[in-house]
Structure formats: C-alpha cells, structure tokens
Design a protein around this motif. Structure first.
Motif, PDB file in Angstrom:
ATOM      1  N   MET A  76       0.825  -1.209   0.000  1.00 42.47           N
ATOM      2  CA  MET A  76       0.000   0.000   0.000  1.00 42.47           C
ATOM      3  C   MET A  76       0.860   1.260   0.000  1.00 42.47           C
ATOM      4  SD  MET A  76      -2.980  -1.289   2.590  1.00 42.47           S
ATOM      5  CE  MET A  76      -3.654   0.323   2.889  1.00 42.47           C
ATOM      6  N   THR A  77       1.981   1.236   0.711  1.00 39.04           N
ATOM      7  CA  THR A  77       2.834   2.425   0.729  1.00 39.04           C
ATOM      8  C   THR A  77       3.531   2.633  -0.610  1.00 39.04           C
ATOM      9  OG1 THR A  77       4.714   1.197   1.635  1.00 39.04           O
ATOM     10  CG2 THR A  77       3.264   2.299   3.208  1.00 39.04           C
ATOM     11  N   LEU A  78       3.770   1.568  -1.349  1.00 40.76           N
ATOM     12  CA  LEU A  78       4.427   1.692  -2.658  1.00 40.76           C
ATOM     13  C   LEU A  78       3.458   2.077  -3.769  1.00 40.76           C
ATOM     14  CD1 LEU A  78       6.767  -1.422  -2.465  1.00 40.76           C
ATOM     15  CD2 LEU A  78       7.430   0.977  -2.269  1.00 40.76           C
ATOM     16  N   THR A  79       2.189   1.680  -3.627  1.00 42.46           N
ATOM     17  CA  THR A  79       1.224   1.875  -4.718  1.00 42.46           C
ATOM     18  C   THR A  79       0.131   2.878  -4.401  1.00 42.46           C
ATOM     19  OG1 THR A  79      -0.181   0.088  -3.909  1.00 42.46           O
ATOM     20  CG2 THR A  79       1.549  -0.491  -5.502  1.00 42.46           C
ATOM     21  N   PHE A  80       0.050   3.351  -3.154  1.00 40.52           N
ATOM     22  CA  PHE A  80      -1.009   4.248  -2.702  1.00 40.52           C
ATOM     23  C   PHE A  80      -2.391   3.601  -2.818  1.00 40.52           C
ATOM     24  CE2 PHE A  80       2.472   7.027  -3.979  1.00 40.52           C
ATOM     25  CZ  PHE A  80       2.667   7.722  -2.805  1.00 40.52           C
ATOM     26  N   ALA A  81      -2.442   2.273  -2.741  1.00 39.40           N
ATOM     27  CA  ALA A  81      -3.727   1.571  -2.746  1.00 39.40           C
ATOM     28  C   ALA A  81      -4.453   1.878  -1.443  1.00 39.40           C
ATOM     29  CB  ALA A  81      -3.521   0.065  -2.881  1.00 39.40           C
ATOM     30  N   ARG A  82      -5.765   1.945  -1.514  1.00 37.90           N
ATOM     31  CA  ARG A  82      -6.578   2.201  -0.322  1.00 37.90           C
ATOM     32  C   ARG A  82      -6.833   0.892   0.421  1.00 37.90           C
ATOM     33  NH1 ARG A  82      -9.711   5.634  -4.221  1.00 37.90           N
ATOM     34  NH2 ARG A  82      -9.084   7.760  -3.714  1.00 37.90           N
ATOM     35  N   THR A  83      -7.107   1.024   1.715  1.00 37.36           N
ATOM     36  CA  THR A  83      -7.390  -0.150   2.536  1.00 37.36           C
ATOM     37  C   THR A  83      -8.565  -0.934   1.977  1.00 37.36           C
ATOM     38  OG1 THR A  83      -6.591   1.068   4.455  1.00 37.36           O
ATOM     39  CG2 THR A  83      -7.872  -0.912   4.885  1.00 37.36           C
ATOM     40  N   THR A  84      -9.632  -0.243   1.574  1.00 33.89           N
ATOM     41  CA  THR A  84     -10.810  -0.944   1.055  1.00 33.89           C
ATOM     42  C   THR A  84     -10.480  -1.688  -0.232  1.00 33.89           C
ATOM     43  OG1 THR A  84     -11.492   1.097  -0.048  1.00 33.89           O
ATOM     44  CG2 THR A  84     -12.486   0.632   2.082  1.00 33.89           C
ATOM     45  N   GLU A  85      -9.605  -1.111  -1.059  1.00 33.86           N
ATOM     46  CA  GLU A  85      -9.202  -1.806  -2.283  1.00 33.86           C
ATOM     47  C   GLU A  85      -8.420  -3.070  -1.958  1.00 33.86           C
ATOM     48  OE1 GLU A  85      -8.832   2.179  -5.072  1.00 33.86           O
ATOM     49  OE2 GLU A  85      -7.068   1.449  -4.005  1.00 33.86           O
ATOM     50  N   MET A  86      -7.565  -2.994  -0.957  1.00 35.93           N
ATOM     51  CA  MET A  86      -6.794  -4.179  -0.561  1.00 35.93           C
ATOM     52  C   MET A  86      -7.704  -5.267   0.002  1.00 35.93           C
ATOM     53  SD  MET A  86      -3.648  -3.755  -1.318  1.00 35.93           S
ATOM     54  CE  MET A  86      -2.921  -5.072  -0.378  1.00 35.93           C
ATOM     55  N   ILE A  87      -8.707  -4.861   0.785  1.00 35.16           N
ATOM     56  CA  ILE A  87      -9.633  -5.839   1.345  1.00 35.16           C
ATOM     57  C   ILE A  87     -10.424  -6.504   0.232  1.00 35.16           C
ATOM     58  CG2 ILE A  87     -11.694  -6.095   2.789  1.00 35.16           C
ATOM     59  CD1 ILE A  87     -10.444  -3.923   4.619  1.00 35.16           C
ATOM     60  N   GLN A  88     -10.842  -5.728  -0.791  1.00 29.95           N
ATOM     61  CA  GLN A  88     -11.571  -6.307  -1.919  1.00 29.95           C
ATOM     62  C   GLN A  88     -10.696  -7.307  -2.663  1.00 29.95           C
ATOM     63  OE1 GLN A  88     -12.829  -2.890  -4.147  1.00 29.95           O
ATOM     64  NE2 GLN A  88     -14.519  -2.427  -2.757  1.00 29.95           N
ATOM     65  N   VAL A  89      -9.422  -6.979  -2.860  1.00 32.67           N
ATOM     66  CA  VAL A  89      -8.508  -7.914  -3.513  1.00 32.67           C
ATOM     67  C   VAL A  89      -8.336  -9.157  -2.652  1.00 32.67           C
ATOM     68  CG1 VAL A  89      -6.091  -8.265  -4.195  1.00 32.67           C
ATOM     69  CG2 VAL A  89      -7.283  -6.174  -4.837  1.00 32.67           C
ATOM     70  N   GLY A  90      -8.186  -8.954  -1.347  1.00 32.14           N
ATOM     71  CA  GLY A  90      -8.049 -10.087  -0.433  1.00 32.14           C
ATOM     72  C   GLY A  90      -9.267 -10.985  -0.453  1.00 32.14           C
ATOM     73  N   ASP A  91     -10.456 -10.399  -0.561  1.00 35.18           N
ATOM     74  CA  ASP A  91     -11.674 -11.197  -0.631  1.00 35.18           C
ATOM     75  C   ASP A  91     -11.717 -12.040  -1.893  1.00 35.18           C
ATOM     76  OD1 ASP A  91     -12.519 -10.242   1.784  1.00 35.18           O
ATOM     77  OD2 ASP A  91     -13.899  -8.751   0.950  1.00 35.18           O
ATOM     78  N   LYS A  92     -11.174 -11.494  -2.991  1.00 36.21           N
ATOM     79  CA  LYS A  92     -11.138 -12.255  -4.238  1.00 36.21           C
ATOM     80  C   LYS A  92     -10.111 -13.384  -4.179  1.00 36.21           C
ATOM     81  CE  LYS A  92     -12.826  -8.527  -7.124  1.00 36.21           C
ATOM     82  NZ  LYS A  92     -12.546  -7.558  -8.180  1.00 36.21           N
ATOM     83  N   LEU A  93      -9.014 -13.149  -3.451  1.00 35.13           N
ATOM     84  CA  LEU A  93      -7.971 -14.168  -3.340  1.00 35.13           C
ATOM     85  C   LEU A  93      -8.343 -15.271  -2.365  1.00 35.13           C
ATOM     86  CD1 LEU A  93      -4.778 -11.917  -3.258  1.00 35.13           C
ATOM     87  CD2 LEU A  93      -5.631 -13.296  -5.155  1.00 35.13           C
ATOM     88  N   GLY A  94      -9.013 -14.913  -1.294  1.00 30.13           N
ATOM     89  CA  GLY A  94      -9.390 -15.882  -0.276  1.00 30.13           C
ATOM     90  C   GLY A  94     -10.090 -15.161   0.840  1.00 30.13           C
TER      91      GLY A  94
END
Length: 116
Positions: A76-94
């Motif tokens: 997130m610090t390297l890409t400026f991704a938001r927490t909600t975006e990371m959670i959505q990606v995590g939900d898709k992964l598992g």
C-alpha cells in the motif's frame, strides 16, 4: 441500496401490497426523506504527517505478527492503494485474506496495525 433509493422501493412494495389486498395503506408516504433517510456521516482517516512517515514505515517493516498484513501494508505504501481496495482484492484471493484495524496512536505517532 442507497438511502435515496429506499423510499421509492418501499413505495413500490406497498403499492403492490395495496393492489393485492395485503395492506391498507402506504406507510412509506409518511416518511420525511429529508430527515429519516439521511446517509451516515462521512469520517475520513487522518493522514500521516511528513515528519511521522519515516517512523510509520519503520514500524510496518518491524511488524512481526502476520506476514500477509505486513506485506499488504508495504504494498500500500508503494502503490497508494486504499485499505478498502486491498480488502476487496483479499476477498477475491481468499476469504478474509487482509484485515486491518484502525490507526493506533503510540509514542506520539500514528501506525497501522493489522488485526489478523
């Protein structure tokens, strides 16, 4: 469904009920949508000041509890991704791959702590 879509949906349900004899009147007509159907107040996360950012990055690097959470924070610090975006990606992964607690104030600076 958004708050401004709720009233028309309720009216449609009660109109159907009135036509088919399931109810006598439309209680949705009594709702004052300006006050009753307000959205939740928006609260934004506090930003990390430029002076506190180096310590935050050190804290993320030193975080030992969960490697996935640490790696997600580094990403997130390297890409400026938001927490909600990371959670959505995590939900898709598992299910529940990433889980974040709110910012925690320690020793005068803000750090993000994972809750997995």
């Amino acid at each position: 469904m958004r708050h401004y879509q709720a009233r028309p949906a309720m009216r449609a349900v009660f109109q159907y009920g009135i036509i088919h004899g399931a109810c006598d009147r439309d209680p949705a007509a009594d709702i004052d949508s300006a006050t009753a159907l307000k959205g939740a107040p928006v609260t934004h996360q506090a930003r990390v000041s430029q002076l506190k950012l180096p310590q935050l990055l050190l804290d993320v690097d030193a975080y030992q509890s969960d490697a996935v959470t640490r790696l997600a924070l580094q990403f997130m610090t390297l890409t400026f991704a938001r927490t909600t975006e990371m959670i959505q990606v995590g939900d898709k992964l598992g299910a529940g791959c990433f889980s974040f607690a709110g910012p925690v104030i320690r020793r005068g600076f803000v750090s993000m702590v994972g809750s997995s």
